[in-house]
Scaffold this active site. Structure first.
Site, PDB file in Angstrom:
ATOM      1  N   TYR A 150       0.896  -1.251   0.019  1.00 49.87           N
ATOM      2  CA  TYR A 150       0.062  -0.091   0.023  1.00 49.87           C
ATOM      3  C   TYR A 150       0.847   1.287   0.056  1.00 49.87           C
ATOM      4  O   TYR A 150       1.812   1.291   0.805  1.00 49.87           O
ATOM      5  CB  TYR A 150      -0.926   0.082   1.269  1.00 49.87           C
ATOM      6  CG  TYR A 150      -1.651   1.277   1.353  1.00 49.87           C
ATOM      7  CD1 TYR A 150      -1.524   1.960   2.325  1.00 49.87           C
ATOM      8  CD2 TYR A 150      -2.938   1.370   0.551  1.00 49.87           C
ATOM      9  CE1 TYR A 150      -2.539   3.216   2.497  1.00 49.87           C
ATOM     10  CE2 TYR A 150      -3.833   2.471   0.747  1.00 49.87           C
ATOM     11  CZ  TYR A 150      -3.424   3.459   1.740  1.00 49.87           C
ATOM     12  OH  TYR A 150      -4.210   4.442   1.919  1.00 49.87           O
ATOM     13  N   ASP A 245       9.237   2.762  -0.806  1.00 49.32           N
ATOM     14  CA  ASP A 245       8.124   3.306   0.309  1.00 49.32           C
ATOM     15  C   ASP A 245       8.464   2.894   1.660  1.00 49.32           C
ATOM     16  O   ASP A 245       8.300   1.896   2.170  1.00 49.32           O
ATOM     17  CB  ASP A 245       6.863   2.947  -0.324  1.00 49.32           C
ATOM     18  CG  ASP A 245       5.795   3.343   0.678  1.00 49.32           C
ATOM     19  OD1 ASP A 245       4.815   3.478   0.279  1.00 49.32           O
ATOM     20  OD2 ASP A 245       6.179   4.183   1.596  1.00 49.32           O
ATOM     21  N   LYS A 273       4.878   9.153   8.314  1.00 50.33           N
ATOM     22  CA  LYS A 273       4.807   8.995   9.963  1.00 50.33           C
ATOM     23  C   LYS A 273       5.884   9.474  10.893  1.00 50.33           C
ATOM     24  O   LYS A 273       5.541  10.398  11.278  1.00 50.33           O
ATOM     25  CB  LYS A 273       4.734   7.413   9.765  1.00 50.33           C
ATOM     26  CG  LYS A 273       3.440   6.840   9.024  1.00 50.33           C
ATOM     27  CD  LYS A 273       3.252   5.359   9.039  1.00 50.33           C
ATOM     28  CE  LYS A 273       2.364   4.733   8.010  1.00 50.33           C
ATOM     29  NZ  LYS A 273       1.109   4.815   8.489  1.00 50.33           N
TER      30      LYS A 273
HETATM   31  P1  KE4 Z   1      -0.878   8.463   4.217  1.00 50.64           P
HETATM   32  O1  KE4 Z   1      -1.157   9.151   2.962  1.00 50.64           O
HETATM   33  O2  KE4 Z   1      -1.828   7.634   5.027  1.00 50.64           O
HETATM   34  O3  KE4 Z   1      -0.124   9.406   5.188  1.00 50.64           O
HETATM   35  O4  KE4 Z   1       0.719   7.403   3.796  1.00 50.64           O
HETATM   36  C1  KE4 Z   1      -0.114   6.369   3.043  1.00 50.64           C
HETATM   37  C2  KE4 Z   1       1.141   5.260   3.239  1.00 50.64           C
HETATM   38  C3  KE4 Z   1       2.244   5.005   2.271  1.00 50.64           C
HETATM   39  N1  KE4 Z   1       3.181   4.122   2.334  1.00 50.64           N
HETATM   40  C4  KE4 Z   1       2.829   3.169   3.352  1.00 50.64           C
HETATM   41  C5  KE4 Z   1       4.036   2.091   3.408  1.00 50.64           C
HETATM   42  C6  KE4 Z   1       1.941   3.235   4.310  1.00 50.64           C
HETATM   43  O5  KE4 Z   1       1.925   2.381   5.329  1.00 50.64           O
HETATM   44  C7  KE4 Z   1       1.049   4.276   4.259  1.00 50.64           C
HETATM   45  C8  KE4 Z   1      -0.199   4.369   5.156  1.00 50.64           C
HETATM   46  N2  KE4 Z   1      -0.326   3.301   6.126  1.00 50.64           N
HETATM   47  C9  KE4 Z   1      -1.589   3.207   6.619  1.00 50.64           C
HETATM   48  C10 KE4 Z   1      -1.545   1.898   7.777  1.00 50.64           C
HETATM   49  N3  KE4 Z   1      -0.914   0.875   7.015  1.00 50.64           N
HETATM   50  C11 KE4 Z   1      -2.258   4.268   7.183  1.00 50.64           C
HETATM   51  C12 KE4 Z   1      -3.490   4.194   8.071  1.00 50.64           C
HETATM   52  C13 KE4 Z   1      -4.852   4.713   7.430  1.00 50.64           C
HETATM   53  O6  KE4 Z   1      -4.731   4.319   6.301  1.00 50.64           O
HETATM   54  O7  KE4 Z   1      -5.504   5.249   8.257  1.00 50.64           O
END
Ligand code: KE4
Length: 441
Positions: A150, A245, A273
């Site tokens: 993701y 990523d 994060k």
């Molecule tokens: P954001 O757009 O949510 O800040 O980041 C996206 C993203 C990109 N790359 C990786 C490896 C990620 O894990 C994420 C976002 N992680 C999720 C939880 N696994 C965020 C939680 C959510 O979607 O509410």
């Protein structure tokens, strides 16, 4: 922490009722809605250290940690002090500040794959911008992503995606034109032969291969031995850019991230994060040659009103300064191992099949039916999600807050002491017994 009594969630229930009238699913991000595990999402009043408290007054040991950012604990006094100081000087100027340079310096100093960075506000924005940059740098259109990984909700990558998309059964969302997803090729994670075949077929048209160096969004799945180096070699062979990523793994699995832990350098890195310490902050970076293609140094346009804002910078700098204090990563590694061992033993004693994956302080207990190892997406998604849901609620009843999805990670931070880990293991013993009882019904 008080012994867990029968939890009331009355206030969360009414808050949820109200929220659902005004926001889709009553939440600002899908995974928070508890849809995969059932029940009412807990509305949080406050948090401190490794503890989180809901509006009904229940307190939990927190392993969600905002899905990674809160690695030095909630309301860490150093972070609070830095934010309090920054907020008094204004929250956003739309102009450069020295705090951006200071955080950029820390990132470039920590990640061998970075000579320059650009700050953005979310991991999604970082991934979206990095893909655009890779396409501009190579003049190619195709992007390869791994099934179950993701990278945020950017159109071209919301194909067979993990995390909430997988949890809620929409790994490939409607609303994205084929003209966009047609440029996205899919490879199974940890399948170097599969990647090789894709490159043999499309190699000269592939702009980048984007991968979570440690998958965290199908649950935690470490890279197989040689996998990351194999991707590096294939990218070099075909002139494709390797994009790590590290939004989740950055400063999580090592100071710097997976590229330090595994010694494989990507061409472009996405971060998020931890680098904002709980404030909206993310970044993408790479070599000077590649990054000077980004506007206004170069023609690749990308912009953001709040990018690099002084509050997020202050939160990120303070968080990373705490992590730079000696012993943080050793302590999180040791306690991650302690927790993993306790969960494995607890499942075994209860007769519950479990496969547990861990890299440093991020881990996932997979409720696999045959306790087989989980090395890829297919094995991860063969887990018994009903068993996970039972475990999740039993852990809540015993004062421990996990992600409401089998396909997320548990995060151990600097505030999770040995005593907290021991309490968690005791709670898990009861929770595994509940899973076993449910499986026997
Ligand atoms: P954001 O757009 O949510 O800040 O980041 C996206 C993203 C990109 N790359 C990786 C490896 C990620 O894990 C994420 C976002 N992680 C999720 C939880 N696994 C965020 C939680 C959510 O979607 O509410």
């Amino acid at each position: 922490m008080p012994e867990q009594t029968l939890r009331s969630v009355v206030d969360s229930e009414s808050a949820f009722q109200k929220a659902r009238q005004l926001m889709p699913g009553g939440v600002s991000s899908p995974v928070r809605a508890f849809k995969a595990v059932g029940g009412t999402p807990l509305f949080i009043r406050e948090a401190e250290g490794c503890y989180i408290q809901d509006i009904d007054g229940n307190q939990y040991i927190d392993y969600v940690c905002s899905y990674g950012p809160m690695i030095v604990g909630h309301a860490n006094e150093r972070v609070v002090a830095a934010l309090s100081k920054a907020i008094g000087r204004g929250t956003s100027f739309g102009a450069p500040t020295e705090s951006e340079t200071q955080l950029a310096q820390i990132l470039v100093g920590a990640l061998p794959g970075l000579e320059m960075v650009r700050f953005v506000n979310s991991g999604t924005e970082a991934a979206m911008s990095a893909i655009r940059l890779a396409r501009a740098a190579t003049g190619r259109d195709l992007v390869v992503k791994c099934i179950g990984c993701y990278h945020g909700h950017v159109d071209g990558l919301l194909v067979e995606a993990g995390s909430g998309a997988l949890t809620l059964g929409t790994p490939s969302s409607p609303g994205i034109p084929k003209s966009i997803t047609g440029n996205t090729l899919l490879a199974p994670f940890n399948d170097l032969e599969g990647a090789r075949k894709l490159f043999e077929q499309h190699g000269k048209n592939i702009a980048c291969f984007v991968v979570e160096p440690v998958a965290g969004n199908m649950g935690v799945v470490p890279p197989a031995a040689g996998y990351l180096q194999g991707l590096r070699d294939l990218c070099d062979q075909y002139g494709t850019l390797l994009l790590f990523d590290e939004v989740m793994t950055g400063f999580r699995v090592a100071w710097g991230g997976a590229q330090v832990r595994y010694g494989v350098l990507p061409d472009i890195t996405c971060l998020g994060k931890v680098i904002g310490g709980g404030l909206p902050c993310a970044a993408y970076g790479g070599s000077r040659k590649i990054m000077e293609l980004v506007s206004p140094a170069g023609p690749v346009y990308q912009a953001g009103t709040l990018s690099g804002n002084p509050l997020a910078m202050a939160g990120g700098i303070a968080t990373l300064e705490v992590l730079q204090e000696g012993g943080c990563y050793e302590a999180m590694e040791r306690r991650g191992a302690m927790l993993a061992e306790g969960l494995i033993d607890g499942a075994q004693s209860a007769g519950v099949p479990l496969a547990l994956n861990r890299v440093g302080s991020m881990l996932t207990p997979f409720f696999t039916k045959t306790a087989h190892a989980v090395t890829n997406f297919a094995e991860a998604t063969s887990s018994d999600t009903a068993a996970y849901a039972t475990f999740f609620h039993a852990m809540l009843d015993n004062g421990v807050y996990l992600a409401p999805s089998q396909y997320e990670a548990m995060f151990v931070g600097t505030a999770h002491t040995d005593a907290v880990i021991e309490k968690t293991i005791k709670a898990a013993e009861k929770a595994f017994a509940a899973v076993r009882a449910a499986q026997e019904r």
